[in-house]
Design a protein around this motif. Structure first.
Motif, mmCIF file in Angstrom:
data_model
loop_
_atom_site.group_PDB
_atom_site.id
_atom_site.type_symbol
_atom_site.label_atom_id
_atom_site.label_comp_id
_atom_site.label_asym_id
_atom_site.label_seq_id
_atom_site.Cartn_x
_atom_site.Cartn_y
_atom_site.Cartn_z
ATOM 1 N N GLN A 77 56.201 -22.886 -9.430
ATOM 2 C CA GLN A 77 55.360 -22.624 -8.256
ATOM 3 C C GLN A 77 54.724 -21.239 -8.337
ATOM 4 O OE1 GLN A 77 58.473 -23.522 -5.321
ATOM 5 N NE2 GLN A 77 57.022 -24.926 -4.331
ATOM 6 N N LEU A 78 55.516 -20.245 -8.742
ATOM 7 C CA LEU A 78 54.996 -18.882 -8.839
ATOM 8 C C LEU A 78 53.909 -18.791 -9.901
ATOM 9 C CD1 LEU A 78 58.337 -16.868 -8.542
ATOM 10 C CD2 LEU A 78 56.629 -17.281 -6.758
ATOM 11 N N ALA A 79 54.093 -19.484 -11.018
ATOM 12 C CA ALA A 79 53.079 -19.478 -12.074
ATOM 13 C C ALA A 79 51.797 -20.151 -11.594
ATOM 14 C CB ALA A 79 53.616 -20.176 -13.317
ATOM 15 N N TYR A 80 51.947 -21.248 -10.863
ATOM 16 C CA TYR A 80 50.785 -21.945 -10.317
ATOM 17 C C TYR A 80 50.028 -21.038 -9.351
ATOM 18 C CZ TYR A 80 48.179 -25.237 -7.375
ATOM 19 O OH TYR A 80 47.189 -25.869 -6.660
ATOM 20 N N ALA A 81 50.762 -20.369 -8.467
ATOM 21 C CA ALA A 81 50.133 -19.486 -7.480
ATOM 22 C C ALA A 81 49.430 -18.320 -8.159
ATOM 23 C CB ALA A 81 51.175 -18.976 -6.493
ATOM 24 N N ALA A 82 50.043 -17.764 -9.205
ATOM 25 C CA ALA A 82 49.433 -16.636 -9.912
ATOM 26 C C ALA A 82 48.131 -17.044 -10.592
ATOM 27 C CB ALA A 82 50.413 -16.076 -10.940
ATOM 28 N N ALA A 83 48.059 -18.273 -11.075
ATOM 29 C CA ALA A 83 46.848 -18.734 -11.765
ATOM 30 C C ALA A 83 45.636 -18.736 -10.846
ATOM 31 C CB ALA A 83 47.075 -20.144 -12.332
ATOM 32 N N ASP A 84 45.884 -18.857 -9.548
ATOM 33 C CA ASP A 84 44.768 -18.880 -8.599
ATOM 34 C C ASP A 84 44.029 -17.553 -8.515
ATOM 35 O OD1 ASP A 84 45.070 -21.515 -7.943
ATOM 36 O OD2 ASP A 84 46.221 -21.158 -6.117
ATOM 37 N N VAL A 85 44.678 -16.471 -8.943
ATOM 38 C CA VAL A 85 43.989 -15.175 -8.904
ATOM 39 C C VAL A 85 43.743 -14.583 -10.300
ATOM 40 C CG1 VAL A 85 44.623 -14.485 -6.561
ATOM 41 C CG2 VAL A 85 46.221 -14.064 -8.429
ATOM 42 N N THR A 86 44.510 -15.012 -11.288
ATOM 43 C CA THR A 86 44.299 -14.436 -12.629
ATOM 44 C C THR A 86 43.007 -14.944 -13.246
ATOM 45 O OG1 THR A 86 45.727 -16.160 -13.552
ATOM 46 C CG2 THR A 86 46.737 -14.040 -13.076
ATOM 47 N N HIS A 87 42.770 -16.245 -13.223
ATOM 48 C CA HIS A 87 41.530 -16.788 -13.778
ATOM 49 C C HIS A 87 40.322 -16.406 -12.929
ATOM 50 C CE1 HIS A 87 43.957 -18.909 -16.621
ATOM 51 N NE2 HIS A 87 44.540 -19.646 -15.692
#
Length: 395
Positions: A158-168
């Motif tokens: 879940q944390l990795a998914y959430a982080a992808a929303d701002v990294t890309h």
């Protein structure tokens, strides 16, 4: 063409304490921009309930647990108020509504990549996943899209998914700004995003909720009752923090406006209204509102919406179709989303009366579409096809 990022994959850091959040904000204040996203719930409430807040700078990627016991999100206001740091969102409206409700003011300045993508030719209201794929070539994992973000602990996935929303989103922002500067469209985006700085456009106005119900009537008295009960429902839903449809459904409001019940018994006969509601304090409040609306003088009743007034002079379906073809052709030629240039309602209004002021008759929209649309209405140009493309032919 997709652009790949040379950035190393960031390790997201979970923040659960106010002191850590404050120190992180200090670091973000040195950035030229940060990317921001939220995870929230809204099924059971009127106001969105913030569960997780993601922010990325050039190096740091943090996930702020808004549900952590004792955490105070107030330090974020220093970042959101910082004029030298652009806050980048994708489809920003719901995120901004959250911050407006939490802090009483909006982040500024704001850049919405969905709006920018429409100006840059990526289509109407392009989704984040599609935009990331188009710009970077990265395929976003969608497996946690419908997760319950209020449940703790959050998993590593879940944390990795959430982080992808701002990294890309960093790569998307940089690619879009570079393209817009090259095509000299930066001012177009700025004009479109001006609405994101206006709180009144992000929070529902109780006095205008009746308009979205699109009552099929020219009876101004009925519209007056509808306006009054819709405004009451909105204020009560906001106060009680429950969804407006749970307070009273749209079809119930329309029937109340049409039947104007004056007693609890009559109100209970309205579809969707329970006897308990009708005989309780809320039912009495509705009856009072109906009575007040019925007593209004004629000059205080709402006017029939413009579109309803125009029904007597309906636009030519053929002319409307031609204008839509022109809009599609000019938008294709300039590689911009048609919906950003003009709405279907705008085109209907132009076809009904070419002399009325419309949004696409000024600024960059006029250059792309407005002046040609007026020329088409006046019979000064025609449409043809050349080499598989729609072209304008002077008449």
């Amino acid at each position: 063409m997709a652009h790949t990022s040379s950035r190393p994959a960031p390790v997201p850091r979970l923040i659960t304490e106010t002191e850590d959040l404050s120190a992180t904000v200090d670091r973000f204040l040195a950035e030229s921009y940060v990317t921001v996203d939220t995870e929230f719930l809204r099924e059971q409430t009127y106001w969105p309930v913030l569960c997780l807040l993601q922010i990325a700078g050039q190096e740091d990627v943090v996930l702020i647990d808004a549900c952590a016991p004792g955490i105070d999100l107030t330090p974020l206001t220093r970042l959101f108020d910082a004029e030298g740091v652009i806050k980048v969102f994708h489809a920003a409206r719901q995120d901004l509504e959250i911050f407006l409700h939490l802090f009483g003011r909006l982040p500024a300045p704001v850049f919405d990549t969905q709006v920018a993508a429409m100006v840059a030719g990526y289509g109407d209201q392009v989704g984040y996943d599609s935009l990331v794929g188009s710009v970077t070539g990265v395929v976003i994992d969608k497996s946690h899209r419908f997760t319950d973000w209020s449940v703790r602990p959050l998993s590593e996935a879940q944390l990795a998914y959430a982080a992808a929303d701002v990294t890309h989103l960093r790569d998307v922002y940089e690619a879009l700004t570079k393209q817009l500067e090259k095509e000299k469209r930066t001012s177009w985006v700025a004009a479109e995003q001006e609405a994101l700085s206006r709180p009144e456009l992000l929070i529902a106005d109780p006095e205008r909720q009746w308009e979205r119900l699109k009552a099929r009537t020219n009876n101004r008295r009925m519209l007056g009752v509808l306006k009054a009960v819709a405004a009451w429902r909105e204020r009560e839903a906001q106060r009680a923090d429950i969804p407006r449809q749970r307070m009273l459904r749209d079809e119930s409001l329309l029937e109340i406006a049409a039947t104007t019940p004056r007693t609890a018994g009559a109100l209970a006969r309205v579809r969707g209204v329970t006897r308990g509601f009708a005989e309780g304090a809320s039912g009495q409040a509705v009856l009072d509102v109906v009575g007040e609306a019925l007593a209004l003088p004629d000059d205080q009743l709402p006017l029939v919406p413009r579109k309803r007034q125009a029904d007597a002079v309906r636009p030519s379906p053929a002319l409307t179709a031609l204008l839509k073809v022109l809009l599609a052709a000019r938008s294709e030629e300039r590689d911009v989303a048609p919906r950003l240039v003009a709405s279907s309602e705008d085109i209907d209004r132009l076809a009904s009366d070419p002399d009325q002021p419309l949004p696409f008759l000024k600024g960059w929209r006029k250059e792309i579409f407005g002046q040609d649309a007026l020329a088409l209405c006046r019979g000064e140009i025609a449409l043809g096809v050349r080499k598989g493309k729609v072209v304008l032919i002077p008449v």
